[in-house]
Each structure stands twice: as C-alpha cells, then as structure tokens.
Write an enzyme that holds these catalytic residues in place. Sequence first.
Site, PDB file in Angstrom:
ATOM      1  CD  GLU A 136      15.597  46.246  17.329  1.00  0.00           C
ATOM      2  OE1 GLU A 136      14.351  46.303  17.232  1.00  0.00           O
ATOM      3  OE2 GLU A 136      16.240  46.851  18.198  1.00  0.00           O
ATOM      4  CG  ASP A 172      12.004  45.636  15.285  1.00  0.00           C
ATOM      5  OD1 ASP A 172      11.759  46.197  16.365  1.00  0.00           O
ATOM      6  OD2 ASP A 172      13.050  45.838  14.642  1.00  0.00           O
ATOM      7  CB  SER A 179      13.793  48.392  19.807  1.00  0.00           C
ATOM      8  OG  SER A 179      15.036  48.746  19.288  1.00  0.00           O
TER       9      SER A 179
END
Length: 524
Positions: free
Chosen positions: A253, A257, A454
């Site tokens: 994650e 990002d 995401s």
Amino acid sequence: MPRHPLAGSERQPLPGARPTGKADPDERLEAAVVVRPRAAGDLTERVRRLAGGDRSQPHLKREDFAQQFGADPADLAAVEQFAKTHGLAVVQQDRARRTVVLAGTVAQFNDAFGVDLETFEHDGGSYRGRTGPVHLPDELNGIVTAVMGLDNRPQAHPHFRARPTHGNVRWHAAAAASAGSFTPTELASLYSFPTGTGHGECIAIIELGGGFRTADLTKYFAELKVAGPKVTAISVDHGRNHATGDPNGPDGEVMLDIEVAGAVAPGAHIVVYFAPNTDMGFVNAVTTAIMDTKNKPSVISISWGGPESSWTPQAMTAFDQAFQAAAAMGITVCVASGDNGSSDGVGDGADHVDFPASSPYALACGGTRLAASATAITAETVWNDGAQGGASGGGVSGFFALPSYQEGLRVARGGGATQPLAMRGVPDVCGDADPQSGYDVRVDGQDTIIGGTSAVAPLWAGLIARINAAKANPVGFINPHLYANPGALRDITSGDNGSFAASAGWDACTGLGSPNGQKVADAV
C-alpha cells in the site's frame, strides 16, 4: 456523579470476536478527546455554500481557520481539569485539531469514562475493546464530540490487490501492453493529464502500517526516467515508517501510493503520515495532515477504509468534520472507494459502502479495467473480477445525507431498474484499478503489478497537484464542479460491481467516470 452517554460512541465486538477477560488495569494507553468547534453554524454555512459550487469565498489559511473554528480555550481547559481529576496526563493539546490526547492506565480510563475495557480474540488476533457507549460527566456533556483510542481494534483495510507476475516486467509501452499493465506516467498520458510536475505542491498520504525504502523509490523512479520526488515521513501517535519486507503486506500500500503520486507529480513534496491502524490513529493522521502549517498539503490521498457498519458514528462525524475543514482551506481529499464491490466485504447479503470514501466532502475514487493501445484507451469497463478477485466499491451511504451536488441523480441496479438517489452516492470518479490492467510498481526490492482503488486515489491526487501548480491556486473541494461539468469525465457505461450497474451519467460503480485531465483542469 451524573453520567451522560456520548451519542454515537457505542461499540460492539468485532464479528466473531469473543471476550477473554478484563483488560489489565495497569496497562497504559492513550485516548483522544475531540471537542466541539467554535462558530459551528458559520462553518456549516461556509461548507454548504462550497458544496453548492459557490466560488466567491476565499480559501482560509490554516491559522485563520484555527482562530475562527478551532476549539474554544475554555473547552480545552474543561478537558484538562477533567483529566487532572481522574489522574490522567495531558500528552498533547491542539486547538486547531480540537483534540486533547490523554494518557493513563486502563483502570483510570474505566473510571473516567464509565467503561469496562476487556480483551477480545478474533480470527485476526486480539484487541482491547469495550461494549456500549462512553460516558461523560456534566462538565463535558455537550463539549466533547468523540472519545477514541480506548478500543484499539484494527479499524481499516488497505484497498490494494497484487497480481501475480511471471518473470521480470520491463517498464515500457510494448511490454506493459503485453502484460496488461501500465506505469503511472502511461496512465497520466492516456487520461490526458495536463503537462506539469506539481512543482511547489505538497501531497499528503495517510498510511496505517508498513513503510517505504528509499533505495526502492530511487530505483523505481530511475527506471521510469522520472526525477524522484522529495518524500518525508511523519509520525502520528507513535506510528512510523516501518517496512515489513513483505510486498503483499502493508508495504504494498505504502509503495503503491508514493510511486503513483510521485510518478504523476514528481515535482511535489510527498509527506507520508504514519499512524496506528485504530480509529484514533486514523483520525489523528488525517487532522494532522490537514492542519500541518509547515508542509501545507493541498491534496490528501487516503487508500484505507472499512464498511460504514464497522465505524462508530462519533468517528465518522469526526472524519467528516475534518474533511469539511479541508474544504474550507482549499484541500482536496481523494479516498479509495474499496475493493469488494457493492457488499464492501460484509457477508450479510446487504449492500455496504466504504468509509471514509462515503463522506460527502471526500472525492470517492472507484475502479475500472482499462485496455489501451500505445497512445489511446480502447475500452474501459467497471472493475469486477468476482468475490475473490475484487471489484470497484460503490453504493449508497446509510449514514450521510444526499449532498446538494448529487441532487436529482438516479442509481442503477442490475436488470436495468433505477431509483432516485436518496443518500450520499459512492463513488464520485474512477480510474484504472483492476490488477489485470494494474500498475507497475516496486515493493521491497521486487517489481510487481498492483491494482485496487488504492491506486486511483493517488492517481487523482497527482492530477490535482498538477492542476494546483499550474493554476498557482488550490482547486480545493472539487466535487460540485465535477458534477456540474460531467463532460470532463469519460463516462463508463459497461459492467457492474454486484448490486449496482454502470449507466449513462453517474452510477454507483464508477461515479461520473475516469478523468480527461485537461478537461478536469478546465472544469475546476
């Protein structure tokens, strides 16, 4: 002493969790007490006008917002006196964030807030929790709006999906096309993002676990032939940049990002706020980013969340008020809408939407499957790979009222039936999210392909940073302007996410559609 249940603070055990005994009375913990804002009516009116598309009000500086709408010093003093009475220490006090962090033992917090903290076991581990509401004494009744941190259950999930790959993935157009994946810069081109690097802007990224390694970022951006952005880690509530070494864990994650936002806006300063995965940690990370007077982010990317049914109303209200503050200060908040379709992963057969994407002051980002030639999109449909493969989160909120910018919309269900949208609809926009057409990234020394909504939140955050830099003025709360200019989005009309179907115009799978970046810049 009279006690008053704090409205919206009620907790129930996690599904399947079982109590194993009283929490250790000597265990030390911290809890966040949130107090009411000053001039709440004026703030409500300001954000109501923003939601209606009113551009006449200037964005407030953080210092001015704190002065006008931060905590009343008398309210903070009342919390301090309450803490002193119960032997609790004041660890932190922030007028702008309207938050007082208290420290003490389980026994002291049980006494102070009229709770009975226990330990619970569930399939994912154990946590300290409570059942029922928090209680307040007379002197805090009506002043305190939330008490978080007593319960430290894991609150949110990262919304990414890794795709197994075979062999090395080389990041250029021909290989990406054959692999069915894209670099963030290729997607920026396919989505017609305006030129620019986001120079001078700050993108805040919220993380509730995992970490990044500078060596991986350096290699990744070098492979892309992109000047790597400046990346700074900030600790909130003792959270920290802690790479686990597991690319399938929260590191995936964090790296996704940073790499997506950083590739799209390499001239921006990326600040990553690390916090524990609790309701207190999550809220505090968001409010810390919003009120950061040093780094001053103009856009925030959030790729964590959970079904509305898993949150307390007090926590959802605290987030929503934080996002309203962001809107008043010209900060855009991009939030992933979830990866589990219309059920949001809840196994009760009903429809659920993901929070915090369901806040009306968030730009909720859904997902698509993308196909493209070297230079153009050839097909784009709702991402739906089934229950195990994931699907674009979306639906109708059970908590938030219909915002003015969504008035008059209808929601399409499977079979062609439609009905008026009665509450906040999710998502607002979308972008490539299917792992089968996912993003080329590097995590823990490995080149891999990752999808999930995401990826869409930082993609949109990078777009907003480019637009803000070009305009030399933050676009801020963009939802009403996008709904007023739907032609700025590529309408997705094929596919479903379970209960909801894609349709002409807004739908509860992909919102208004994926971006035509230049048209978005013109619209906002």
